[in-house]
Design an enzyme around this catalytic site. Structure first.
Site, PDB file in Angstrom:
ATOM      1  N   GLU A 115      23.663 -24.330  19.115  1.00 21.37           N
ATOM      2  CA  GLU A 115      24.112 -23.786  20.389  1.00 21.37           C
ATOM      3  C   GLU A 115      24.523 -22.337  20.164  1.00 21.37           C
ATOM      4  O   GLU A 115      25.245 -22.041  19.211  1.00 21.37           O
ATOM      5  CB  GLU A 115      25.299 -24.604  20.914  1.00 21.37           C
ATOM      6  CG  GLU A 115      25.798 -24.146  22.264  1.00 21.37           C
ATOM      7  CD  GLU A 115      26.807 -25.126  22.858  1.00 21.37           C
ATOM      8  OE1 GLU A 115      26.479 -26.319  23.004  1.00 21.37           O
ATOM      9  OE2 GLU A 115      27.924 -24.684  23.169  1.00 21.37           O
ATOM     10  N   ASN A 140      21.205 -22.026  24.626  1.00 19.12           N
ATOM     11  CA  ASN A 140      22.344 -21.377  25.257  1.00 19.12           C
ATOM     12  C   ASN A 140      22.406 -21.966  26.663  1.00 19.12           C
ATOM     13  O   ASN A 140      21.687 -21.521  27.548  1.00 19.12           O
ATOM     14  CB  ASN A 140      22.160 -19.857  25.309  1.00 19.12           C
ATOM     15  CG  ASN A 140      23.355 -19.150  25.918  1.00 19.12           C
ATOM     16  OD1 ASN A 140      24.149 -19.759  26.624  1.00 19.12           O
ATOM     17  ND2 ASN A 140      23.464 -17.861  25.662  1.00 19.12           N
ATOM     18  N   ARG A 152      22.707  -8.010  33.416  1.00 20.79           N
ATOM     19  CA  ARG A 152      23.883  -8.772  33.840  1.00 20.79           C
ATOM     20  C   ARG A 152      25.093  -8.423  32.986  1.00 20.79           C
ATOM     21  O   ARG A 152      25.056  -8.580  31.763  1.00 20.79           O
ATOM     22  CB  ARG A 152      23.599 -10.266  33.713  1.00 20.79           C
ATOM     23  CG  ARG A 152      24.801 -11.129  34.030  1.00 20.79           C
ATOM     24  CD  ARG A 152      24.525 -12.597  33.727  1.00 20.79           C
ATOM     25  NE  ARG A 152      25.704 -13.382  34.015  1.00 20.79           N
ATOM     26  CZ  ARG A 152      26.009 -14.497  33.391  1.00 20.79           C
ATOM     27  NH1 ARG A 152      25.216 -14.979  32.449  1.00 20.79           N
ATOM     28  NH2 ARG A 152      27.098 -15.154  33.698  1.00 20.79           N
ATOM     29  N   HIS A 157      26.041 -18.711  21.982  1.00 22.91           N
ATOM     30  CA  HIS A 157      26.694 -18.012  23.087  1.00 22.91           C
ATOM     31  C   HIS A 157      26.770 -16.534  22.715  1.00 22.91           C
ATOM     32  O   HIS A 157      27.235 -16.198  21.624  1.00 22.91           O
ATOM     33  CB  HIS A 157      28.088 -18.567  23.354  1.00 22.91           C
ATOM     34  CG  HIS A 157      28.040 -19.995  23.771  1.00 22.91           C
ATOM     35  ND1 HIS A 157      27.610 -20.381  25.016  1.00 22.91           N
ATOM     36  CD2 HIS A 157      28.308 -21.134  23.086  1.00 22.91           C
ATOM     37  CE1 HIS A 157      27.626 -21.691  25.085  1.00 22.91           C
ATOM     38  NE2 HIS A 157      28.031 -22.176  23.916  1.00 22.91           N
ATOM     39  N   PRO A 182      21.426 -21.071  33.163  1.00 25.40           N
ATOM     40  CA  PRO A 182      21.539 -20.255  34.366  1.00 25.40           C
ATOM     41  C   PRO A 182      22.032 -18.836  34.122  1.00 25.40           C
ATOM     42  O   PRO A 182      22.899 -18.608  33.285  1.00 25.40           O
ATOM     43  CB  PRO A 182      22.525 -21.024  35.245  1.00 25.40           C
ATOM     44  CG  PRO A 182      23.176 -22.022  34.377  1.00 25.40           C
ATOM     45  CD  PRO A 182      22.278 -22.262  33.217  1.00 25.40           C
ATOM     46  N   ASN A 183      21.439 -17.946  34.875  1.00 24.09           N
ATOM     47  CA  ASN A 183      21.750 -16.514  34.916  1.00 24.09           C
ATOM     48  C   ASN A 183      21.340 -15.750  33.667  1.00 24.09           C
ATOM     49  O   ASN A 183      21.448 -14.531  33.631  1.00 24.09           O
ATOM     50  CB  ASN A 183      23.236 -16.280  35.223  1.00 24.09           C
ATOM     51  CG  ASN A 183      23.609 -16.822  36.573  1.00 24.09           C
ATOM     52  OD1 ASN A 183      22.947 -16.545  37.562  1.00 24.09           O
ATOM     53  ND2 ASN A 183      24.657 -17.624  36.621  1.00 24.09           N
ATOM     54  N   ARG A 201      37.321 -15.563  26.478  1.00 22.79           N
ATOM     55  CA  ARG A 201      37.021 -15.458  27.908  1.00 22.79           C
ATOM     56  C   ARG A 201      37.940 -16.361  28.722  1.00 22.79           C
ATOM     57  O   ARG A 201      38.921 -16.887  28.201  1.00 22.79           O
ATOM     58  CB  ARG A 201      35.547 -15.791  28.130  1.00 22.79           C
ATOM     59  CG  ARG A 201      34.653 -14.958  27.222  1.00 22.79           C
ATOM     60  CD  ARG A 201      33.515 -14.208  27.756  1.00 22.79           C
ATOM     61  NE  ARG A 201      33.298 -14.074  29.154  1.00 22.79           N
ATOM     62  CZ  ARG A 201      32.142 -14.353  29.746  1.00 22.79           C
ATOM     63  NH1 ARG A 201      31.136 -14.828  29.052  1.00 22.79           N
ATOM     64  NH2 ARG A 201      32.001 -14.132  31.037  1.00 22.79           N
ATOM     65  N   TYR A 222      27.422  -8.945  27.871  1.00 19.69           N
ATOM     66  CA  TYR A 222      26.182  -9.485  27.306  1.00 19.69           C
ATOM     67  C   TYR A 222      25.280  -8.431  26.675  1.00 19.69           C
ATOM     68  O   TYR A 222      24.238  -8.784  26.109  1.00 19.69           O
ATOM     69  CB  TYR A 222      25.405 -10.243  28.392  1.00 19.69           C
ATOM     70  CG  TYR A 222      26.196 -11.388  28.964  1.00 19.69           C
ATOM     71  CD1 TYR A 222      26.371 -12.562  28.237  1.00 19.69           C
ATOM     72  CD2 TYR A 222      26.797 -11.284  30.209  1.00 19.69           C
ATOM     73  CE1 TYR A 222      27.113 -13.607  28.750  1.00 19.69           C
ATOM     74  CE2 TYR A 222      27.537 -12.337  30.730  1.00 19.69           C
ATOM     75  CZ  TYR A 222      27.703 -13.490  30.003  1.00 19.69           C
ATOM     76  OH  TYR A 222      28.441 -14.527  30.505  1.00 19.69           O
ATOM     77  N   ALA A 263      26.415 -21.488  31.856  1.00 18.62           N
ATOM     78  CA  ALA A 263      27.548 -22.150  32.501  1.00 18.62           C
ATOM     79  C   ALA A 263      27.505 -23.669  32.357  1.00 18.62           C
ATOM     80  O   ALA A 263      28.550 -24.327  32.412  1.00 18.62           O
ATOM     81  CB  ALA A 263      27.617 -21.767  33.975  1.00 18.62           C
TER      82      ALA A 263
END
Length: 135
Positions: free
Chosen positions: A93, A69, A17, A95, A9-10, A102, A22, A72
């Site tokens: 994975e 990735n 964004r 990120h 998502p996103n 964070r 990012y 969320a």
């Protein structure tokens, strides 16, 4: 080698964004760079904001290696974690940001235990590093 890159998502908003987190590179530009640098790999891409659609894509099993990735979903999707557990192919994975710098809730990945490696904090270069690790 057929490599499937999946974003959650996103991540369809990469490039616009929160550029301070990012960066400004779009996923389209990242994919173009990957395809240029790794011409012997068939790089496929899929993104969805919907958990079930990501699981359906993973269950199609039409790839030799996976870069994911989960966005969320990383922090709470036991459904995606279970799906990854059943995939017996190389899995990395990724990120973009360093999730350990964070918010506290972002510092835990429920999906990572079902992948072979995790790259966090390398920006969009994390996707490149993930492809390199699959050689």
């Amino acid at each position: 080698m057929k490599v499937l890159i999946i974003n959650g998502p996103n991540l369809n908003l990469l490039g616009t964004r929160e550029p301070e987190i990012y960066g400004t590179m779009s996923m389209e530009d990242c994919l173009e760079n990957l395809k240029s640098e790794f011409p012997s790999h068939q790089i496929q891409y899929y993104q969805s904001n919907i958990e079930g659609e990501l699981i359906n894509k993973l269950q199609e099993d039409d790839f030799d290696a996976l870069i994911i990735n989960p966005g969320a979903f990383t922090h709470y999707s036991y459904a995606i974690a279970d799906c990854l557990k059943n995939i017996q192919k190389p899995k990395v994975e990724v990120h973009i940001s360093n999730i350990y710098k964070r918010e506290e809730f972002r510092q835990k990945s429920v999906t990572a235990a079902n992948t072979d490696a995790v790259l966090s904090g390398f920006g969009m270069n994390g996707y490149r590093l993930a492809v390199l690790s699959l050689k």
